[in-house]
Write a protein that holds these residues in place. Structure first.
Motif, PDB file in Angstrom:
ATOM      1  N   ARG A 165     -33.210 -14.395  26.009  1.00 38.50           N
ATOM      2  CA  ARG A 165     -33.418 -13.046  26.553  1.00 38.50           C
ATOM      3  C   ARG A 165     -32.258 -12.129  26.165  1.00 38.50           C
ATOM      4  O   ARG A 165     -32.456 -10.990  25.758  1.00 38.50           O
ATOM      5  N   LYS A 166     -31.029 -12.644  26.262  1.00 38.42           N
ATOM      6  CA  LYS A 166     -29.849 -11.863  25.895  1.00 38.42           C
ATOM      7  C   LYS A 166     -29.867 -11.538  24.400  1.00 38.42           C
ATOM      8  O   LYS A 166     -29.603 -10.400  23.999  1.00 38.42           O
ATOM      9  N   LEU A 167     -30.173 -12.519  23.572  1.00 38.10           N
ATOM     10  CA  LEU A 167     -30.247 -12.291  22.122  1.00 38.10           C
ATOM     11  C   LEU A 167     -31.294 -11.242  21.789  1.00 38.10           C
ATOM     12  O   LEU A 167     -31.090 -10.395  20.921  1.00 38.10           O
ATOM     13  N   SER A 168     -32.414 -11.300  22.484  1.00 41.20           N
ATOM     14  CA  SER A 168     -33.480 -10.335  22.251  1.00 41.20           C
ATOM     15  C   SER A 168     -33.020  -8.923  22.587  1.00 41.20           C
ATOM     16  O   SER A 168     -33.259  -7.976  21.841  1.00 41.20           O
ATOM     17  N   ALA A 169     -32.342  -8.770  23.718  1.00 45.96           N
ATOM     18  CA  ALA A 169     -31.824  -7.455  24.112  1.00 45.96           C
ATOM     19  C   ALA A 169     -30.791  -6.968  23.105  1.00 45.96           C
ATOM     20  O   ALA A 169     -30.795  -5.792  22.716  1.00 45.96           O
ATOM     21  N   GLU A 170     -29.907  -7.853  22.652  1.00 44.71           N
ATOM     22  CA  GLU A 170     -28.904  -7.474  21.655  1.00 44.71           C
ATOM     23  C   GLU A 170     -29.561  -7.057  20.344  1.00 44.71           C
ATOM     24  O   GLU A 170     -29.117  -6.110  19.692  1.00 44.71           O
ATOM     25  N   ALA A 171     -30.636  -7.748  19.958  1.00 43.35           N
ATOM     26  CA  ALA A 171     -31.358  -7.381  18.738  1.00 43.35           C
ATOM     27  C   ALA A 171     -32.004  -6.007  18.883  1.00 43.35           C
ATOM     28  O   ALA A 171     -31.977  -5.195  17.958  1.00 43.35           O
ATOM     29  N   ASP A 172     -32.575  -5.726  20.061  1.00 46.52           N
ATOM     30  CA  ASP A 172     -33.157  -4.404  20.318  1.00 46.52           C
ATOM     31  C   ASP A 172     -32.100  -3.317  20.215  1.00 46.52           C
ATOM     32  O   ASP A 172     -32.324  -2.263  19.612  1.00 46.52           O
ATOM     33  N   ILE A 173     -30.941  -3.559  20.807  1.00 43.61           N
ATOM     34  CA  ILE A 173     -29.854  -2.577  20.774  1.00 43.61           C
ATOM     35  C   ILE A 173     -29.378  -2.347  19.345  1.00 43.61           C
ATOM     36  O   ILE A 173     -29.208  -1.204  18.913  1.00 43.61           O
ATOM     37  N   ALA A 174     -29.200  -3.428  18.584  1.00 45.01           N
ATOM     38  CA  ALA A 174     -28.756  -3.300  17.193  1.00 45.01           C
ATOM     39  C   ALA A 174     -29.772  -2.528  16.359  1.00 45.01           C
ATOM     40  O   ALA A 174     -29.399  -1.688  15.535  1.00 45.01           O
ATOM     41  N   GLN A 175     -31.046  -2.775  16.588  1.00 45.09           N
ATOM     42  CA  GLN A 175     -32.087  -2.070  15.845  1.00 45.09           C
ATOM     43  C   GLN A 175     -32.050  -0.578  16.168  1.00 45.09           C
ATOM     44  O   GLN A 175     -32.145   0.258  15.280  1.00 45.09           O
ATOM     45  N   LYS A 176     -31.913  -0.236  17.440  1.00 43.85           N
ATOM     46  CA  LYS A 176     -31.873   1.179  17.835  1.00 43.85           C
ATOM     47  C   LYS A 176     -30.631   1.862  17.289  1.00 43.85           C
ATOM     48  O   LYS A 176     -30.688   3.011  16.860  1.00 43.85           O
ATOM     49  N   LYS A 177     -29.493   1.172  17.283  1.00 45.94           N
ATOM     50  CA  LYS A 177     -28.272   1.744  16.709  1.00 45.94           C
ATOM     51  C   LYS A 177     -28.481   2.040  15.232  1.00 45.94           C
ATOM     52  O   LYS A 177     -28.096   3.095  14.740  1.00 45.94           O
ATOM     53  N   ALA A 178     -29.115   1.104  14.522  1.00 45.64           N
ATOM     54  CA  ALA A 178     -29.374   1.300  13.096  1.00 45.64           C
ATOM     55  C   ALA A 178     -30.308   2.490  12.881  1.00 45.64           C
ATOM     56  O   ALA A 178     -30.106   3.294  11.966  1.00 45.64           O
ATOM     57  N   GLU A 179     -31.318   2.626  13.729  1.00 46.36           N
ATOM     58  CA  GLU A 179     -32.238   3.753  13.618  1.00 46.36           C
ATOM     59  C   GLU A 179     -31.511   5.068  13.870  1.00 46.36           C
ATOM     60  O   GLU A 179     -31.732   6.050  13.172  1.00 46.36           O
ATOM     61  N   LEU A 180     -30.634   5.093  14.884  1.00 52.32           N
ATOM     62  CA  LEU A 180     -29.883   6.310  15.190  1.00 52.32           C
ATOM     63  C   LEU A 180     -28.940   6.681  14.046  1.00 52.32           C
ATOM     64  O   LEU A 180     -28.816   7.848  13.686  1.00 52.32           O
ATOM     65  N   LEU A 181     -28.286   5.675  13.461  1.00 56.86           N
ATOM     66  CA  LEU A 181     -27.372   5.927  12.352  1.00 56.86           C
ATOM     67  C   LEU A 181     -28.107   6.407  11.105  1.00 56.86           C
ATOM     68  O   LEU A 181     -27.565   7.163  10.317  1.00 56.86           O
ATOM     69  N   SER A 182     -29.361   5.973  10.947  1.00 58.48           N
ATOM     70  CA  SER A 182     -30.131   6.387   9.770  1.00 58.48           C
ATOM     71  C   SER A 182     -30.841   7.717   9.993  1.00 58.48           C
ATOM     72  O   SER A 182     -31.561   8.188   9.134  1.00 58.48           O
ATOM     73  N   GLY A 183     -30.652   8.317  11.177  1.00 60.37           N
ATOM     74  CA  GLY A 183     -31.245   9.620  11.435  1.00 60.37           C
ATOM     75  C   GLY A 183     -32.594   9.565  12.105  1.00 60.37           C
ATOM     76  O   GLY A 183     -33.217  10.590  12.334  1.00 60.37           O
ATOM     77  N   ASN A 184     -33.074   8.397  12.419  1.00 64.52           N
ATOM     78  CA  ASN A 184     -34.365   8.273  13.104  1.00 64.52           C
ATOM     79  C   ASN A 184     -34.098   8.351  14.600  1.00 64.52           C
ATOM     80  O   ASN A 184     -33.796   7.370  15.239  1.00 64.52           O
ATOM     81  N   ASN A 185     -34.197   9.525  15.174  1.00 62.22           N
ATOM     82  CA  ASN A 185     -33.876   9.746  16.581  1.00 62.22           C
ATOM     83  C   ASN A 185     -35.085   9.528  17.466  1.00 62.22           C
ATOM     84  O   ASN A 185     -35.505  10.402  18.213  1.00 62.22           O
ATOM     85  N   SER A 186     -35.659   8.348  17.413  1.00 59.63           N
ATOM     86  CA  SER A 186     -36.813   8.043  18.260  1.00 59.63           C
ATOM     87  C   SER A 186     -36.337   7.669  19.659  1.00 59.63           C
ATOM     88  O   SER A 186     -35.159   7.456  19.892  1.00 59.63           O
TER      89      SER A 186
END
Length: 162
Positions: free
Chosen positions: A128-149
């Protein structure tokens, strides 16, 4: 042990879908009953025996065995199984091998854990913790790439999709 028509329908649906709750609902059990008791139904000795006999009857050399599926899922988690991807390069395209991303690995871990109903709660929490960390990392990558979803993080990865 003789099964009731509802139990038999549950077992047949479970063979098709692998989803105990949905199989119970399709078999005619109430949603509340299915939610509370469906996992116990698949552990019922009579139902389990019926499922095993039916699986033997429909066995085919073209269908993966449970052991083969678990081995493949484990290979995905450990990175032993890779996939070929095509990548654009300055001089054209190139094929390369890559391991599964974290989300896919976590999904494979969840699938493995589903087969062990008495799994260790510590392992479940670690996934569960790994899954949450993966979600956070994915969102950070999206924010850094300009995808402000919108940011939606799944905090309970063990709930079944219905």
């Amino acid at each position: 042990m003789k099964l009731t028509p509802k139990q038999k329908k549950f077992a047949d649906e479970y063979i098709k879908t692998g989803n105990a709750m949905q199989s119970a609902i399709t078999a005619g059990y109430s949603k509340e009953y299915a939610k509370a008791r469906s996992s116990k139904m698949s552990e019922n000795v009579g139902i389990k025996s019926y499922i095993e006999k039916r699986m033997e009857q429909i066995a085919s050399p073209n269908i993966l065995t449970a052991e083969q599926i678990l081995e493949r899922l484990t290979g995905i988690v450990t990175g032993e199984i890779t996939e070929t991807v095509v990548v654009a390069t300055p001089i054209g395209v190139e094929k390369t091998e890559k391991t599964a991303d974290f989300k896919t690995q976590i999904s494979a871990m969840r699938d493995i854990m589903k087969r062990y109903p008495n799994n260790d709660k510590l392992i479940e929490q670690q996934i569960r913790k790994l899954s949450a960390e993966a979600d956070i990392a994915q969102k950070k990558a999206e924010l850094l790439s300009g995808n402000n979803s919108d940011i939606n993080i799944n905090i309970n990865p063990f709930e079944e999709d219905i």
